[in-house]
Design an enzyme around this catalytic site. Structure first.
Site, short mmCIF file in Angstrom:
data_model
loop_
_atom_site.label_atom_id
_atom_site.label_comp_id
_atom_site.label_asym_id
_atom_site.label_seq_id
_atom_site.Cartn_x
_atom_site.Cartn_y
_atom_site.Cartn_z
N HIS A 129 17.17 -59.51 0.71
CA HIS A 129 17.68 -59.67 -0.66
C HIS A 129 18.89 -60.61 -0.56
O HIS A 129 19.59 -60.61 0.45
CB HIS A 129 18.11 -58.28 -1.16
CG HIS A 129 18.51 -58.23 -2.60
ND1 HIS A 129 19.76 -58.59 -3.04
CD2 HIS A 129 17.82 -57.84 -3.69
CE1 HIS A 129 19.83 -58.42 -4.35
NE2 HIS A 129 18.66 -57.97 -4.77
N ASP A 206 20.63 -52.71 5.55
CA ASP A 206 20.60 -52.65 4.10
C ASP A 206 19.55 -51.60 3.72
O ASP A 206 18.35 -51.84 3.80
CB ASP A 206 20.24 -54.03 3.55
CG ASP A 206 19.95 -54.01 2.06
OD1 ASP A 206 19.98 -52.92 1.46
OD2 ASP A 206 19.68 -55.09 1.50
N GLN A 209 16.74 -49.93 -0.54
CA GLN A 209 15.40 -49.44 -0.94
C GLN A 209 14.94 -48.26 -0.11
O GLN A 209 14.10 -47.48 -0.57
CB GLN A 209 14.37 -50.58 -0.84
CG GLN A 209 14.61 -51.74 -1.80
CD GLN A 209 14.47 -51.37 -3.28
OE1 GLN A 209 13.95 -50.32 -3.64
NE2 GLN A 209 14.96 -52.24 -4.14
N LYS A 232 19.78 -46.63 -7.49
CA LYS A 232 18.35 -46.71 -7.11
C LYS A 232 17.83 -45.35 -6.64
O LYS A 232 16.70 -45.23 -6.20
CB LYS A 232 18.15 -47.74 -6.00
CG LYS A 232 18.42 -49.18 -6.45
CD LYS A 232 18.02 -50.15 -5.38
CE LYS A 232 18.62 -51.53 -5.57
NZ LYS A 232 18.01 -52.26 -6.69
N CYS A 372 15.29 -61.71 -6.26
CA CYS A 372 16.50 -62.01 -5.47
C CYS A 372 16.15 -62.17 -4.00
O CYS A 372 16.93 -61.75 -3.11
CB CYS A 372 17.56 -60.94 -5.64
SG CYS A 372 18.07 -60.68 -7.33
#
Ligand code: 7TS
Length: 419
Positions: A129, A206, A209, A232, A372
């Site tokens: 991303h 990261d 998600q 999220k 993104c």
């Protein structure tokens, strides 16, 4: 609160009843919300936690000696402990609250990046991303360090071999996405962490998600830093998390300077507050952090194993149904078992923005565009994709609605209906 025995399937009807927004209509049709990778909906308990905070204990934290300030401080700090337990952190001091994943990653790029020298290498993947790419590009401009990329393998996955090709003795930082917001694939983080450690590099993940969808334990992953966003995973917008190993965070310089992050301030210089306050300058997002605690309660009551199983099963079903549509290309691993919760696709030659707009007329929310992740789009050889992404309240009937909506879109563009 809905409770689920470990291993039992989620009771989606009971879960859905707790999300007020899921009973609204869009264009006269029941809302089918399949844009969870962008942000998830919020249960009543999270909405109530926000209202309750402002109705009963609103005060600034860490500085007041009155009852409201003490209650608000305790509630805020309790959520820090909850987050620490959620990711298996050794101490609540390892949890820094930020605004979002993007800010957590910028904090790391700014502080760790300042130590890099020309020729040092920062390893990312081609699936990042922009929030785990642009901050590192800024670092290379300031320091002369260079970026290297782990490429996708032939099955559109990050794997150990593609990682090995990018990590070497010059690698100082490895910062990679755990679960891609386009491919839905899950990177072998533990193995890549070992490679990073072997060359003395710092390992950052990261988890924007992954943390919402699968159990994430920092010890199992063997990483140094982990970033994710509350919004999220059922929580409010405006709250991010940065987890870091205590001795590493202690060694970093502050990112932002100001109130509450200091110990002693003179006209010339300052010393820093203890962890984690060194990284939380100014009044934080108190109400939303406290409401994030209600979101974590919700996830813990269901159990992350049950959430992961639900999301995987639904994704499997969706891949199966979508793959039967003529002219539909799905991106990401060919084996549905290798992915979770996210399916990016293109249908016929219809532009993904048209697909999303037509689906919206039937009440179905999906995202379209580059997500993104422009370098990944280039690697995949497409300018954009549509994307359906699922969460714990989604059901098979909503996947069926998506398939019907796509067939409708095909018809509008002159293709014969038929699977
Ligand atoms: N990393 C990944 C893998 C993401 O998917 C996102 C957001 C971010 C970082 C940034 O998170 P933020 O909370 O700081 O914005 N991804 C998406 C998406 O896929 N659609 O909208 C936002």
């Amino acid at each position: 609160m809905t409770t689920t025995k470990a291993g039992a399937p989620l009771d989606t009807a009971a879960i859905r009843a707790q999300f007020p927004i899921l009973s609204r209509e869009v264009h006269g049709q029941p809302l089918v919300y399949l844009d969870n990778a962008a942000t998830t909906q919020k249960p009543q308990s999270v909405i109530d936690a926000l209202t309750n905070y402002y109705s009963t204990m609103n005060a600034n934290i860490h500085r007041g000696l009155h009852t409201l300030a003490e209650e608000a401080t305790a509630a805020y700090e309790d959520v820090r402990k909850q987050v620490a337990a959620f990711v298996g952190a050794a101490s609540h001091r390892e949890i820094v609250f930020t605004r979002n994943t993007t800010e957590s990653l910028n904090l790391l790029a700014y502080t760790l990046g300042a130590r890099l020298r020309p020729g040092d290498e920062i390893v990312l993947t081609t699936a990042e991303h922009h929030s785990n790419l642009v901050p590192w590009q800024l670092v290379t401009q300031r320091t002369g360090a260079v970026l290297r990329f782990i490429e996708l393998n032939d099955d559109q996955q990050i794997d150990v071999d593609t990682a090995r090709a990018a990590i070497n003795a010059n690698t100082r930082i490895v910062s990679i996405v755990h679960m891609s917001n386009v491919l839905g694939s899950i990177a072998p983080v533990a193995e890549i962490s070992e490679m990073a450690r072997a060359v003395g590099a710092t390992m950052i993940v990261d988890a924007a998600q992954s943390a919402p969808h699968i159990p994430v334990d920092v010890n199992d992953l063997g990483v140094d830093y982990l970033a994710f966003s509350a919004h999220k995973m059922l929580g409010p917008t405006g709250v991010g998390v940065l987890w870091g190993r205590q001795e590493l965070l202690a060694d970093l310089d502050p990112f932002l300077g100001g109130g509450e992050m200091i110990s002693v301030v003179t006209r010339e210089e300052s010393s820093w507050a203890a962890l984690p306050h060194k990284f939380e300058a100014g009044t934080p997002n108190i109400a939303d952090v406290i409401a994030f605690g209600a979101a974590l309660d919700f996830l813990n009551d269901l159990g992350m194993d049950a959430v992961a199983a639900h999301d995987a099963e639904l994704t499997h079903y969706a891949v199966e149904r979508l793959s039967r549509l003529e002219g539909l290309d799905i991106y990401g691993p060919s084996d549905p078992a290798e992915r979770s919760a996210v399916i990016a696709f293109n249908y016929r030659d219809i532009h993904s923005h048209d697909v999303a707009t037509i689906l919206d007329r039937s009440g179905i929310a999906v995202r379209a565009g580059h997500h993104c992740a422009q370098p990944l789009m280039r690697t995949l050889g497409v300018p954009a994709t549509a994307r359906a992404s699922f969460y714990l309240y989604n059901e098979r009937s909503e996947v069926d609605a998506l398939v019907d909506g796509l067939l409708d879109a095909g018809e509008r563009f002159g293709f014969e209906r038929g699977v």
